[in-house]
Each structure stands twice: as structure tokens, then as C-alpha cells.
Design a protein around this motif. Structure first.
Motif, PDB file in Angstrom:
ATOM      1  N   MET A   1       0.846  -1.198   0.000  1.00  0.00           N
ATOM      2  CA  MET A   1       0.000   0.000   0.000  1.00  0.00           C
ATOM      3  C   MET A   1       0.876   1.241   0.000  1.00  0.00           C
ATOM      4  N   ASP A   2       0.437   2.269  -0.734  1.00  0.00           N
ATOM      5  CA  ASP A   2       1.171   3.527  -0.749  1.00  0.00           C
ATOM      6  C   ASP A   2       1.198   4.136   0.645  1.00  0.00           C
ATOM      7  N   ASP A   3       2.210   4.942   0.904  1.00  0.00           N
ATOM      8  CA  ASP A   3       2.343   5.625   2.192  1.00  0.00           C
ATOM      9  C   ASP A   3       1.462   6.873   2.156  1.00  0.00           C
ATOM     10  N   THR A   4       0.159   6.668   2.302  1.00  0.00           N
ATOM     11  CA  THR A   4      -0.811   7.736   2.071  1.00  0.00           C
ATOM     12  C   THR A   4      -1.365   8.309   3.370  1.00  0.00           C
ATOM     13  N   TYR A   5      -1.839   9.546   3.237  1.00  0.00           N
ATOM     14  CA  TYR A   5      -2.464  10.268   4.347  1.00  0.00           C
ATOM     15  C   TYR A   5      -3.825  10.780   3.876  1.00  0.00           C
ATOM     16  N   LEU A   6      -4.677  11.131   4.831  1.00  0.00           N
ATOM     17  CA  LEU A   6      -5.988  11.690   4.530  1.00  0.00           C
ATOM     18  C   LEU A   6      -6.378  12.639   5.663  1.00  0.00           C
ATOM     19  N   VAL A   7      -6.922  13.804   5.303  1.00  0.00           N
ATOM     20  CA  VAL A   7      -7.423  14.759   6.299  1.00  0.00           C
ATOM     21  C   VAL A   7      -8.938  14.765   6.184  1.00  0.00           C
ATOM     22  N   GLU A   8      -9.621  14.516   7.292  1.00  0.00           N
ATOM     23  CA  GLU A   8     -11.070  14.336   7.239  1.00  0.00           C
ATOM     24  C   GLU A   8     -11.741  14.884   8.491  1.00  0.00           C
ATOM     25  N   ILE A   9     -13.054  15.025   8.399  1.00  0.00           N
ATOM     26  CA  ILE A   9     -13.908  15.288   9.560  1.00  0.00           C
ATOM     27  C   ILE A   9     -14.802  14.081   9.738  1.00  0.00           C
ATOM     28  N   ARG A  10     -14.691  13.420  10.882  1.00  0.00           N
ATOM     29  CA  ARG A  10     -15.585  12.305  11.165  1.00  0.00           C
ATOM     30  C   ARG A  10     -16.886  12.840  11.754  1.00  0.00           C
ATOM     31  N   LEU A  11     -17.977  12.139  11.473  1.00  0.00           N
ATOM     32  CA  LEU A  11     -19.280  12.604  11.948  1.00  0.00           C
ATOM     33  C   LEU A  11     -19.316  12.585  13.476  1.00  0.00           C
ATOM     34  N   ALA A  12     -20.046  13.519  14.037  1.00  0.00           N
ATOM     35  CA  ALA A  12     -20.161  13.621  15.495  1.00  0.00           C
ATOM     36  C   ALA A  12     -21.571  13.232  15.921  1.00  0.00           C
ATOM     37  N   ARG A  13     -22.520  14.170  15.856  1.00  0.00           N
ATOM     38  CA  ARG A  13     -23.879  13.897  16.310  1.00  0.00           C
ATOM     39  C   ARG A  13     -24.558  12.797  15.493  1.00  0.00           C
ATOM     40  N   THR A  14     -24.346  12.783  14.194  1.00  0.00           N
ATOM     41  CA  THR A  14     -25.080  11.860  13.323  1.00  0.00           C
ATOM     42  C   THR A  14     -24.350  10.540  13.093  1.00  0.00           C
ATOM     43  N   ARG A  15     -23.230  10.331  13.747  1.00  0.00           N
ATOM     44  CA  ARG A  15     -22.374   9.180  13.442  1.00  0.00           C
ATOM     45  C   ARG A  15     -23.133   7.862  13.566  1.00  0.00           C
ATOM     46  N   TRP A  16     -23.824   7.648  14.689  1.00  0.00           N
ATOM     47  CA  TRP A  16     -24.512   6.370  14.903  1.00  0.00           C
ATOM     48  C   TRP A  16     -25.593   6.161  13.852  1.00  0.00           C
ATOM     49  N   GLN A  17     -26.412   7.181  13.631  1.00  0.00           N
ATOM     50  CA  GLN A  17     -27.519   7.036  12.703  1.00  0.00           C
ATOM     51  C   GLN A  17     -27.029   6.778  11.278  1.00  0.00           C
ATOM     52  N   ILE A  18     -25.986   7.469  10.867  1.00  0.00           N
ATOM     53  CA  ILE A  18     -25.455   7.268   9.511  1.00  0.00           C
ATOM     54  C   ILE A  18     -24.798   5.894   9.383  1.00  0.00           C
ATOM     55  N   LYS A  19     -24.096   5.450  10.418  1.00  0.00           N
ATOM     56  CA  LYS A  19     -23.494   4.109  10.363  1.00  0.00           C
ATOM     57  C   LYS A  19     -24.569   3.031  10.246  1.00  0.00           C
ATOM     58  N   GLU A  20     -25.654   3.167  11.019  1.00  0.00           N
ATOM     59  CA  GLU A  20     -26.718   2.173  10.964  1.00  0.00           C
ATOM     60  C   GLU A  20     -27.442   2.207   9.614  1.00  0.00           C
ATOM     61  N   THR A  21     -27.660   3.393   9.084  1.00  0.00           N
ATOM     62  CA  THR A  21     -28.305   3.509   7.773  1.00  0.00           C
ATOM     63  C   THR A  21     -27.408   2.926   6.689  1.00  0.00           C
ATOM     64  N   THR A  22     -26.114   3.203   6.771  1.00  0.00           N
ATOM     65  CA  THR A  22     -25.155   2.646   5.816  1.00  0.00           C
ATOM     66  C   THR A  22     -25.150   1.125   5.876  1.00  0.00           C
ATOM     67  N   ARG A  23     -25.147   0.596   7.096  1.00  0.00           N
ATOM     68  CA  ARG A  23     -25.178  -0.864   7.251  1.00  0.00           C
ATOM     69  C   ARG A  23     -26.428  -1.454   6.617  1.00  0.00           C
ATOM     70  N   ALA A  24     -27.590  -0.834   6.872  1.00  0.00           N
ATOM     71  CA  ALA A  24     -28.839  -1.354   6.335  1.00  0.00           C
ATOM     72  C   ALA A  24     -28.848  -1.323   4.804  1.00  0.00           C
ATOM     73  N   ILE A  25     -28.351  -0.237   4.232  1.00  0.00           N
ATOM     74  CA  ILE A  25     -28.339  -0.114   2.764  1.00  0.00           C
ATOM     75  C   ILE A  25     -27.429  -1.164   2.136  1.00  0.00           C
ATOM     76  N   THR A  26     -26.228  -1.310   2.662  1.00  0.00           N
ATOM     77  CA  THR A  26     -25.279  -2.244   2.038  1.00  0.00           C
ATOM     78  C   THR A  26     -25.691  -3.695   2.248  1.00  0.00           C
ATOM     79  N   GLN A  27     -26.304  -3.996   3.385  1.00  0.00           N
ATOM     80  CA  GLN A  27     -26.779  -5.369   3.592  1.00  0.00           C
ATOM     81  C   GLN A  27     -27.922  -5.688   2.643  1.00  0.00           C
ATOM     82  N   LYS A  28     -28.857  -4.762   2.532  1.00  0.00           N
ATOM     83  CA  LYS A  28     -30.022  -4.999   1.670  1.00  0.00           C
ATOM     84  C   LYS A  28     -29.614  -5.131   0.206  1.00  0.00           C
ATOM     85  N   SER A  29     -28.591  -4.369  -0.213  1.00  0.00           N
ATOM     86  CA  SER A  29     -28.197  -4.359  -1.627  1.00  0.00           C
ATOM     87  C   SER A  29     -27.084  -5.348  -1.940  1.00  0.00           C
TER      88      SER A  29
END
Length: 441
Positions: A1-29
Motif C-alpha cells: 500500500m502507498d504511504d498515504t495520508y488523509l485529512v477528514e472530519i468524522r461525523l459527530a452527532r449523526t455518526r450512529w444514525q449514519i453508520k446504521e443507515t449505511t449498514r442497512a443499505i449495504t446489507q439490503k443491496s
């Protein structure tokens, strides 16, 4: 793997809800293997360093830029698909605030001097695609298939089992009991609809390959020690500073006219899971902190003699204190309108009528219970911030007003303020006002 970096903002208030929605979408599809495990908004990268020894210079540069910014608002608004560098991408769309656009562009200009970006958007910061990935590196046609499924009429990826009301109620109670005892970690079945949620970046995370190199707290204006990054107490401090800066936690009485009438719904005192379900700015493990802030906000906003109409769902759950214990803590001459979760309804009314500025207002917990022939405005709760498209703060076209705690900034709103907003809106405009507090519109 390349020696890569990434600068990001992780979700705060919505983190749980978005993770659960993401899980549901990818499982269903059938796209679980492509699911993004750590939802985030990319600010810059991925990239490599021209000089691999300049890691500290990288952190110092980011810290200098972030040093006076504060929380960075944005709104998650629906989803979309695009072609990425390594295949198809399905993502939640992000409507950035000007602060988020400026932060990303400033980072791109500063970091491009000593990095090699692998992301074409970093060369065109004014055209940057802000998003939160649901699934990426998808094979040809898969992204289009997922989004087509999500937009199909009647689509539901919740995976909810078909059970009768008695069975479902017993199952819910047993799962809740097992979760409280620590026997299981319950995953809530999340109905899938296009999201419309506000959030704010509280920390900038710098990734090195798959590891966190450093995390900068935008409220405390400092790099965090590694042990602080995932520590709930550290997050408590960040969220407390955020609440105060955003006006979600009051620290002194708010001046108002003596005759003002106040309204609010859906406090859900004692209900830890409401923090996750409705993306409240608190740590899930400390419901007492949420209760303290909500009660203090009420009392700073409302004087002992002010009329208050509470539109249902004061407390909820087996761990909540009795209804009467919460009531005595609240200022005002309170009329309690019954909510669907209220157990003691002896001192409640099913609805109430008020008049202001020549307008008639019906106060009810669930707007579905308003009489079909009522031609005035309906003020309600019940829907929280879970469907802001249908139930925003003020729906001018439908003459509905949502005073759920999350929608009005966690403190009561006055009827006089609502009337002023209605009176001063642009003539002929029916554009809804999503939230009472100033966020991305």
C-alpha cells in the motif's frame, strides 16, 4: 500500500444514525464488502508527502489553519452516486456551510505545497464534491443499482421482521432488557428514507494509511493525546463546548416579555437511546447530562409565571424517573398535552387552541390527530428531526409547526416568535424553515 495520508472530519452527532443507515443499505443491496466503516467528510487527500520526514510539519500546518475556526456546520441531504478513482461510489450528499468550504480550500492551498494529492478534487477546491461515503470501489453498474433501489417507491431496507403487535412489543422489551444488562448490543432497525440531518465537524482527523495519526479538537483548539481520541469523557468536553457555542446549552436567563407563551415537545428525559436516534449533541452513556441541560434550558428560557404548553413525551424508558419528579423541576404554568409515550395522562389534555396575530393554532402531539377540517396552523411534536422534509420547524405550505426539542434547539420557543416569523416571511414564499437555529438552509 502507498504511504498515504488523509485529512477528514468524522461525523459527530449523526455518526450512529449514519453508520446504521449505511449498514442497512449495504446489507439490503448485497454490497456489505464495499461498506464504509468510518463515515467522514474528506477535507484533503488521499495524498503522499513529497518529503516523508515532514510529518510534524504536516500536523503543524493543519493545526495553524484550524486554530481559530470552531465547529464547522454541514447538512447531510439525500444520496447520490458517482464514479470514483477505483470504481463506483454511493454516498450521502453533503451541503457544506461556507465555513466548511473555506476550511477545505485553505487546507488544499497550504498542503499542496509539500504533498502530492491523489484526489482530483484537491486541484479544484472550488468544485469539491462534499459527501459521506456509503460504499465505494463498487463494480460496474452496482452503484446505479443501489441508488435505483433506494429511490424506488416503497423501498424499505430496515429488515424489520413481520410480527404482530404483541410479539413485536415483547421482542422490543426483551431486547431492551438484554441491552441494558450488557448481554447484547442491539442494532436498531433503521427505516431507509433520504436523510436530511444537520451536523457539525468538531474535530479534524489525520489518517496515515488505516491508522489515526492525530486528531485536532476544533472547540478546544488543540491536538488530542492519543488516549483522548475515543475517550467518552473527552467527547463530553468537546460536545459541551459545541452546545454552548451553538446555543444548544444556555448559561443564563434569556430576556423575554412577561406575557410570552412557550412551547416545546419530546424532551424524552431519561431516554439514553434518543441521543442516538435523533442525533442529539450528548454522549450516549450519560443521559443525566442530557437531562440536566434540557431542564436548565427550559428554566433559563421560561420564568415561573410564564404559560408553557408541553406537547407530549416528557420522559421515556424504564430507567427514567417518574413523571412527577421531572414536572416539579420545570418553571412555568404548564399545560401538558398527552404524547404517545406519556404513561400518566390524568393531568394532560388531548389538544389545546391558541390565538396570536389573528391566527388560530391547534396544539397536539401527533399532527395526524388534527381534525381534517381545521384551517389554522397545527403546532406539534412527535416526529422529532427524523423527517424534516415532511415535518420541518415551519411548513408554510402545510401550515404545520414542529416544536420537537431537536428542531427548535433544545429550549422552548415562544408563540410570539413563531407569529413574528410567519408575519415577516417573504410574501408568496412557501419555502419551509427546516430548523429554528441557524444552520445550512
Amino acid at each position: 500500500m502507498d504511504d498515504t495520508y488523509l485529512v477528514e472530519i468524522r461525523l459527530a452527532r449523526t455518526r450512529w444514525q449514519i453508520k446504521e443507515t449505511t449498514r442497512a443499505i449495504t446489507q439490503k443491496s448485497g454490497a456489505e464488502r464495499y461498506r464504509e466503516r468510518h463515515p467522514h467528510v474528506t477535507l484533503y487527500g488521499p495524498f503522499t508527502l513529497k518529503d516523508p520526514t515532514r510529518v510534524q510539519f504536516l500536523l503543524d500546518t493543519i493545526g495553524t489553519i484550524a486554530g481559530s475556526i470552531g465547529a464547522v456546520p454541514f447538512t447531510l441531504d439525500g444520496w447520490e452516486r458517482r464514479d470514483g478513482m477505483h470504481g463506483g461510489v454511493v454516498a450521502f450528499s453533503v451541503s457544506p456551510s461556507p465555513a466548511l468550504v473555506r476550511l477545505s480550500a485553505t487546507l488544499a492551498r497550504a498542503l499542496s505545497c509539500f504533498t502530492i494529492s491523489l484526489n482530483a478534487w484537491d486541484l479544484r477546491p472550488d468544485e469539491k464534491w462534499f459527501h459521506v461515503t456509503i460504499a465505494n470501489r463498487l463494480p460496474p453498474g452496482k452503484a446505479e443499482e443501489i441508488v435505483s433501489g433506494l429511490t424506488a417507491p416503497g423501498y424499505d431496507a430496515s429488515g424489520s421482521p413481520a410480527t404482530g403487535p404483541n410479539t413485536a412489543g415483547l421482542r422490543t422489551r426483551l431486547l431492551a432488557l438484554a441491552e441494558r444488562m450488557g448481554v447484547i448490543h442491539q442494532r436498531r432497525n433503521v427505516p431507509i428514507r433520504p436523510v436530511l440531518l444537520d451536523d457539525a465537524g468538531l474535530r479534524i482527523t489525520v489518517m496515515h494509511k488505516d491508522m489515526i495519526l492525530g486528531e485536532y479538537d476544533l472547540l478546544r483548539q488543540q491536538w488530542l493525546a492519543h488516549e483522548e481520541i475515543h475517550n467518552p469523557r473527552s467527547w463530553q468536553q468537546s460536545l459541551a463546548l459545541y452546545r454552548r457555542s451553538a446555543g444548544f446549552e444556555l448559561s443564563a436567563p434569556v430576556a423575554h416579555e412577561p406575557g410570552e407563551i412557550f412551547l416545546i415537545a419530546d424532551l424524552h428525559l431519561g431516554h439514553a437511546n434518543i441521543i442516538r436516534y435523533c442525533s442529539r449533541p450528548f454522549v450516549h452513556s450519560d443521559v443525566a447530562e442530557m437531562d440536566r441541560v434540557l431542564i436548565a434550558n427550559w428554566n433559563y428560557r421560561v420564568a415561573p409565571r410564564n404559560p408553557v404548553f408541553f406537547l407530549g413525551d416528557l420522559r421515556y424508558g424504564g430507567d427514567a424517573r417518574p413523571d412527577a419528579e421531572y414536572r416539579v423541576l420545570l418553571n412555568g404554568r404548564i399545560t401538558f398535552v398527552a404524547g404517545n409515550h406519556d404513561k400518566n395522562t390524568r393531568d394532560t389534555v388531548p389538544s389545546a387552541l391558541l390565538a396570536c396575530d389573528g391566527q388560530e393554532f391547534l396544539l397536539v402531539h401527533d399532527p395526524a390527530n388534527a381534525p381534517a377540517g381545521f384551517s389554522g396552523w397545527v403546532i406539534h411534536g412527535h416526529h422529532h428531526n427524523n423527517d424534516l422534509r415532511a415535518f420541518p420547524f415551519i411548513d408554510f405550505a402545510g401550515k404545520k409547526i414542529n416544536v420537537s426539542a431537536e428542531v427548535i434547539g433544545y429550549s422552548p420557543v415562544s408563540l410570539q416568535e413563531i407569529c413574528r416569523i410567519i408575519r415577516e416571511r417573504t410574501p408568496g414564499s412557501e419555502e419551509p424553515l427546516l430548523l429554528r437555529y441557524p444552520y445550512v438552509q
